[in-house]
Design a protein around this motif. Structure first.
Motif: not given
Length: 499
Positions: A308-329
């Motif tokens: 659950n922690a990994g699922a939510q912190t994966s939003f950090i690169p998307l929201l701050t850098l605009g870079i998706p770091e997995n398939a869901v992002m």
């Protein structure tokens, strides 16, 4: 003080009736797809993207985010009661969660999964809020050269953290990059690799690729399974923990939360990698490793907190850098693009209500999930009793409708079916499709930033090493390649994924 003001703004947006409704719909759908094996969050988000056209951007993103982290909760229910992972990150929970259920401790296993996930989600939400502002400020200093170098590092990281063979992961990344350049070149207007097919002149849609590889392929592969579901429903009482169980589980929850928060940010990371890593660590540091696989509560608490922690912190690169770091992002990038939102640091300044509203909704969604999961266990058990052969036609129909409604063309459905067959082939060859989707999404962005950087430098390729941040990112990428190429490291990596 600024952080408190931002969070107040976010909760003001997230607590509006309409956004609360869509957060509830998201976590409910997420739990449902987590409980039912056969369709994961990527395919579900792809299927529901067309339905978000008429929604406000913040409502759409709140619902889609709820589906993602809701699936982590629902997957644990199936893993514990049926010994079948409803979602890929719940594979590890099967090992000890189902053994606890067979020993009459199903209530304790479900309780620790829900409470560990809520705790980890709360900490991860606070972490996202804390690091978003400084990371966004740093990202505003990025130019085309820095973004290109960051994407190179991200793709190499995705290769390193992908399961299985490095060669296969690299091949999937390259294939994704090649598929991403199909269509009309925006600079020259020349059609590339469309083979004279008019429908390919605009390229292949991310929904088509994602739905085929993760939706259609998963349905076909599930039809091959002959495993019978042994649902544990006896002694499903006492949905709480004893003092001894709490004492054993809490340190594992803390370790899983910390590990998942870090791995969620890494390229190619997220929920599944975090769960596997947490289980491995818990087993390594245990005084008696032999209890794992026989109903150890640490084997449920640690991975459930980590995923659950990994699922939510994966939003950090998307929201701050605009870079998706997995398939869901990568799918979330598609959702933001649909609503004319350019992912990246400018979202915080240009649309602060959306940015902070999405973050605040994560905590609200996690609270909803605790309320949803424990009291409604009986309903989820009844759903699990439905034979899969009766579910898959409906799932397939909704997937096809979702693809069709994007552009209202049957050609997209045929493309999706082709990618579905390709996904089945990849599964047979033990090739993980997630790197392909990342390469597909990042490819056009990499090409655009590469061209911009070369135009600004008048064609000087040394611009990528002359700028300090860009040079640092490329050095990190090179070091990653060197390290993973060392025989000892390769062996350790293979052992870790094997375990």
């Amino acid at each position: 003080m600024d952080l408190l003001n931002h969070l107040a703004l976010g909760f003001g947006v997230a607590l509006t009736p309409v956004n609360l409704l869509y957060a509830f719909i998201g976590v409910l759908l997420g739990t449902l797809i987590g409980v039912l094996p056969g369709i994961g969050p990527v395919a579900t988000i792809a299927m529901l993207l067309p339905t978000t056209y008429a929604l406000q951007p913040v409502s759409a993103l709140i619902m889609l985010a709820g589906i993602y982290y809701g699936a982590q909760y629902g997957g644990s229910t199936t893993a514990i009661l049926v010994n079948m992972p409803g979602e890929s990150s719940s594979v590890v929970t099967c090992l000890d969660g189902h053994q606890m259920a067979r020993r009459g401790q199903a209530g304790a296993a479900l309780a620790v999964a829900a409470l560990a996930s809520f705790f980890a989600g709360t900490i991860a939400t606070v972490l996202i809020a804390a690091v978003s502002t400084p990371l966004s400020a740093l990202a505003l200093k990025f130019g085309p050269a820095e973004y290109f170098s960051l994407m190179v590092l991200g793709l190499i990281g995705a290769v390193v953290l992908a399961h299985g063979s490095l060669i296969k992961a690299i091949a999937m990344i390259v294939l994704g990059l090649l598929i991403g350049i199909i269509g009309t070149d925006v600079n020259s207007g020349v059609a590339r690799f469309d083979f004279g097919i008019p429908e390919l002149s605009d390229g292949i849609g991310v929904v088509v690729v994602a739905m085929g590889l993760f939706g259609f392929a998963e349905i076909i592969l599930n039809l091959e399974s002959t495993d019978k579901r042994e649902i544990v429903t006896t002694k499903l009482k006492g949905l709480w923990l004893s003092k001894a169980q709490f004492k054993a589980a809490f340190p594992a929850v803390l370790r899983g939360t910390g590990l998942g928060s870090v791995l969620g940010v890494l390229p190619g990371g997220g929920a599944m990698l975090s769960a596997f890593a947490s289980y491995t660590i818990e087993k390594k540091i245990a005084k008696d490793p032999s209890i794992f696989g026989k109903g150890a509560i640490q084997g449920v608490a640690g991975p459930e907190a980590a995923n659950n922690a990994g699922a939510q912190t994966s939003f950090i690169p998307l929201l701050t850098l605009g870079i998706p770091e997995n398939a869901v992002m990568a799918m979330m990038v598609g959702a933001m693009t649909i609503h004319n939102i350019q992912p990246g640091p400018q979202v915080m300044t240009s649309n602060p209500g959306l940015f902070w509203g999405l973050i605040a909704s994560m905590w609200i969604g996690n609270l909803m999930l605790v309320v949803l999961n424990l009291p409604l266990i009986g309903m989820w058990i009844k759903l699990l009793a439905v034979p899969y052969r009766m579910l898959y036609p409906a799932i397939l129909l909704f997937c096809a409708i979702g693809v069709y409604t994007v552009n209202n063309t049957s050609f997209d459905v045929m493309q999706t079916a082709a990618f579905g067959l390709l996904g089945v082939l990849f599964a047979k060859l033990a090739c993980e499709p997630a790197p392909l989707l990342l390469g597909f999404v990042l490819g056009p962005m990499m090409e655009e930033n590469l061209r911009r950087a070369l135009l600004l430098s008048r064609g000087d390729p040394f611009v990528f090493v002359q700028r300090p941040i860009s040079a640092g990112l490329l050095i990190a990428a090179a070091l990653l390649i060197v390290i993973i190429g060392l025989p000892n490291v390769k062996r350790k990596r293979a052992e870790a994924f094997q375990e």
